[in-house]
Design a protein around this motif. Sequence first.
Motif, mmCIF file in Angstrom:
data_model
loop_
_atom_site.group_PDB
_atom_site.id
_atom_site.type_symbol
_atom_site.label_atom_id
_atom_site.label_comp_id
_atom_site.label_asym_id
_atom_site.label_seq_id
_atom_site.Cartn_x
_atom_site.Cartn_y
_atom_site.Cartn_z
ATOM 1 N N GLY A 126 16.788 2.503 -14.034
ATOM 2 C CA GLY A 126 16.967 3.542 -14.987
ATOM 3 C C GLY A 126 16.936 4.984 -14.968
ATOM 4 O O GLY A 126 17.295 5.721 -15.783
ATOM 5 N N GLY A 127 16.158 5.222 -13.789
ATOM 6 C CA GLY A 127 16.257 6.769 -13.338
ATOM 7 C C GLY A 127 14.946 7.430 -14.350
ATOM 8 O O GLY A 127 15.139 8.701 -14.598
ATOM 9 N N ARG A 128 14.033 6.728 -14.658
ATOM 10 C CA ARG A 128 12.935 7.249 -15.655
ATOM 11 C C ARG A 128 11.531 7.169 -14.863
ATOM 12 O O ARG A 128 11.065 6.248 -15.132
ATOM 13 C CB ARG A 128 12.695 6.660 -17.208
ATOM 14 C CG ARG A 128 14.219 7.154 -17.785
ATOM 15 C CD ARG A 128 14.307 6.135 -18.832
ATOM 16 N NE ARG A 128 13.276 6.246 -20.049
ATOM 17 C CZ ARG A 128 13.312 7.183 -20.976
ATOM 18 N NH1 ARG A 128 14.220 7.975 -21.286
ATOM 19 N NH2 ARG A 128 12.333 7.169 -21.857
ATOM 20 N N PRO A 129 11.163 8.285 -14.033
ATOM 21 C CA PRO A 129 10.029 8.188 -13.159
ATOM 22 C C PRO A 129 8.828 7.370 -13.800
ATOM 23 O O PRO A 129 8.255 7.831 -14.820
ATOM 24 C CB PRO A 129 9.734 9.396 -12.601
ATOM 25 C CG PRO A 129 11.113 10.023 -12.888
ATOM 26 C CD PRO A 129 11.564 9.476 -13.983
ATOM 27 N N LEU A 130 7.884 6.695 -13.074
ATOM 28 C CA LEU A 130 6.929 6.002 -13.378
ATOM 29 C C LEU A 130 5.940 6.529 -12.399
ATOM 30 O O LEU A 130 6.091 6.002 -11.214
ATOM 31 C CB LEU A 130 6.725 4.573 -13.686
ATOM 32 C CG LEU A 130 7.825 4.068 -15.000
ATOM 33 C CD1 LEU A 130 8.069 2.570 -14.651
ATOM 34 C CD2 LEU A 130 7.237 4.647 -16.068
ATOM 35 N N LEU A 131 4.547 7.331 -12.741
ATOM 36 C CA LEU A 131 3.853 7.587 -11.697
ATOM 37 C C LEU A 131 2.279 7.122 -12.360
ATOM 38 O O LEU A 131 1.907 6.796 -13.351
ATOM 39 C CB LEU A 131 3.799 8.953 -11.836
ATOM 40 C CG LEU A 131 3.146 10.014 -10.482
ATOM 41 C CD1 LEU A 131 4.093 9.604 -9.322
ATOM 42 C CD2 LEU A 131 3.116 11.496 -10.951
ATOM 43 N N ILE A 132 1.544 6.674 -11.011
ATOM 44 C CA ILE A 132 0.062 6.621 -11.456
ATOM 45 C C ILE A 132 -0.673 8.117 -10.999
ATOM 46 O O ILE A 132 -0.608 8.069 -9.600
ATOM 47 C CB ILE A 132 -0.588 5.609 -10.336
ATOM 48 C CG1 ILE A 132 0.318 4.114 -10.911
ATOM 49 C CG2 ILE A 132 -1.983 5.444 -10.602
ATOM 50 C CD1 ILE A 132 -0.081 3.684 -12.570
ATOM 51 N N SER A 133 -0.772 8.880 -11.809
ATOM 52 C CA SER A 133 -1.332 10.236 -11.491
ATOM 53 C C SER A 133 -2.869 10.288 -11.233
ATOM 54 O O SER A 133 -3.528 9.556 -11.840
ATOM 55 C CB SER A 133 -1.134 11.283 -12.803
ATOM 56 O OG SER A 133 -1.683 12.420 -12.614
ATOM 57 N N LEU A 134 -3.033 10.961 -10.043
ATOM 58 C CA LEU A 134 -4.513 11.013 -9.461
ATOM 59 C C LEU A 134 -5.030 12.496 -9.963
ATOM 60 O O LEU A 134 -5.956 12.731 -9.833
ATOM 61 C CB LEU A 134 -4.363 10.661 -8.162
ATOM 62 C CG LEU A 134 -3.925 9.379 -7.625
ATOM 63 C CD1 LEU A 134 -4.227 9.160 -6.090
ATOM 64 C CD2 LEU A 134 -4.880 8.302 -8.482
ATOM 65 N N ARG A 135 -3.929 13.378 -10.166
ATOM 66 C CA ARG A 135 -4.343 14.727 -10.470
ATOM 67 C C ARG A 135 -3.608 15.443 -11.511
ATOM 68 O O ARG A 135 -2.155 15.004 -11.731
ATOM 69 C CB ARG A 135 -3.943 15.820 -9.272
ATOM 70 C CG ARG A 135 -5.036 15.429 -7.797
ATOM 71 C CD ARG A 135 -4.502 16.066 -6.840
ATOM 72 N NE ARG A 135 -5.006 17.676 -6.867
ATOM 73 C CZ ARG A 135 -6.337 17.925 -6.832
ATOM 74 N NH1 ARG A 135 -7.151 16.837 -6.290
ATOM 75 N NH2 ARG A 135 -6.549 19.208 -6.694
ATOM 76 N N GLU A 136 -4.139 15.940 -12.523
ATOM 77 C CA GLU A 136 -3.435 16.573 -13.527
ATOM 78 C C GLU A 136 -3.636 18.248 -13.506
ATOM 79 O O GLU A 136 -4.757 18.583 -13.639
ATOM 80 C CB GLU A 136 -3.761 16.224 -14.826
ATOM 81 C CG GLU A 136 -2.985 16.438 -16.181
ATOM 82 C CD GLU A 136 -3.394 15.899 -17.353
ATOM 83 O OE1 GLU A 136 -2.820 14.982 -17.726
ATOM 84 O OE2 GLU A 136 -4.462 16.198 -17.959
ATOM 85 N N ASP A 137 -2.610 18.774 -13.470
ATOM 86 C CA ASP A 137 -2.581 20.385 -13.453
ATOM 87 C C ASP A 137 -3.406 20.807 -12.293
ATOM 88 O O ASP A 137 -4.274 21.824 -12.596
ATOM 89 C CB ASP A 137 -2.968 20.871 -14.849
ATOM 90 C CG ASP A 137 -2.138 20.597 -15.899
ATOM 91 O OD1 ASP A 137 -0.860 20.465 -15.638
ATOM 92 O OD2 ASP A 137 -2.667 20.332 -17.078
ATOM 93 N N GLY A 138 -3.538 20.309 -11.234
ATOM 94 C CA GLY A 138 -3.976 20.417 -9.989
ATOM 95 C C GLY A 138 -5.483 20.107 -9.901
ATOM 96 O O GLY A 138 -6.202 20.351 -9.083
ATOM 97 N N GLN A 139 -5.872 19.353 -11.068
ATOM 98 C CA GLN A 139 -7.374 19.046 -11.039
ATOM 99 C C GLN A 139 -7.359 17.471 -10.708
ATOM 100 O O GLN A 139 -6.689 16.787 -11.287
ATOM 101 C CB GLN A 139 -8.074 19.243 -12.244
ATOM 102 C CG GLN A 139 -8.150 20.931 -12.600
ATOM 103 C CD GLN A 139 -8.903 21.586 -11.583
ATOM 104 O OE1 GLN A 139 -9.932 21.089 -11.305
ATOM 105 N NE2 GLN A 139 -8.546 22.503 -11.231
ATOM 106 N N PRO A 140 -8.291 16.894 -10.083
ATOM 107 C CA PRO A 140 -8.334 15.456 -9.953
ATOM 108 C C PRO A 140 -8.854 14.751 -11.075
ATOM 109 O O PRO A 140 -9.641 15.046 -11.792
ATOM 110 C CB PRO A 140 -9.454 15.328 -8.785
ATOM 111 C CG PRO A 140 -10.274 16.507 -8.845
ATOM 112 C CD PRO A 140 -9.395 17.492 -9.224
ATOM 113 N N LEU A 141 -8.380 13.709 -11.412
ATOM 114 C CA LEU A 141 -8.594 12.848 -12.604
ATOM 115 C C LEU A 141 -9.815 11.747 -12.065
ATOM 116 O O LEU A 141 -9.607 11.259 -10.910
ATOM 117 C CB LEU A 141 -7.683 12.145 -12.977
ATOM 118 C CG LEU A 141 -6.380 12.730 -13.527
ATOM 119 C CD1 LEU A 141 -5.322 11.788 -14.012
ATOM 120 C CD2 LEU A 141 -6.737 13.577 -14.718
#
Length: 198
Positions: free
Chosen positions: A152-167
């Motif tokens: 479908g072209g809608r990316p799915l991500l498992i984010s480890l960093r948000e706005d440069g800061q580690p989660l």
Amino acid sequence: MYGAWQPGVTFALGELDPNFGNNPAVLTTVAGHLALVVPADTTILRDVWDVRRIDVSVSAAQPVTAAPGSLVVDNGSRTATLSAQQLASLPQQSQQVAFSAGGAPETHTEAGPTLRDVLSAAGLWPLSTTSVTAVGSDGYAAAVTPAEATLGGRPLLISLREDGQPLAQPRLITKGDIKGGRYVSNTVVLDVATKPLF
């Protein structure tokens, strides 16, 4: 959903919901056959011609206690735990996302592996009929389908960093959703289910 030429495809209700993903799938008739069309997809690979059956299922996934930064991937017959180090070693992508949360607009830069890469690292290879329910440490859960990204072209991500800061804990990111209801903070479990193709 199953059809004569497309063996099957799974959708998450939140993707179709105009208040969340706002990516509708439309049932219509083509040459006398019931067809499902996803107009906003970048390909026609999730369109189903000659729809014969629609199945509905609900995940009963629950949170688990996991080591900080790790993620439990469970498909019912196989469970794998990916450590924070393993997740960080996967290829990383950066995505700019914008959505509404509590009526206010939010914009963030998220970075981490794709959902597909995380599933592959856990030894799972999703099909067009695979769904994934992300469960947060607080029990909040939201469903996605890997096909949203791959077909479908809608990316799915498992984010480890948000706005440069580690989660402290990974976060499911559903780029393209208009509201943040399927962004699952403090994700501890990915519950994976795959319907048989036939």
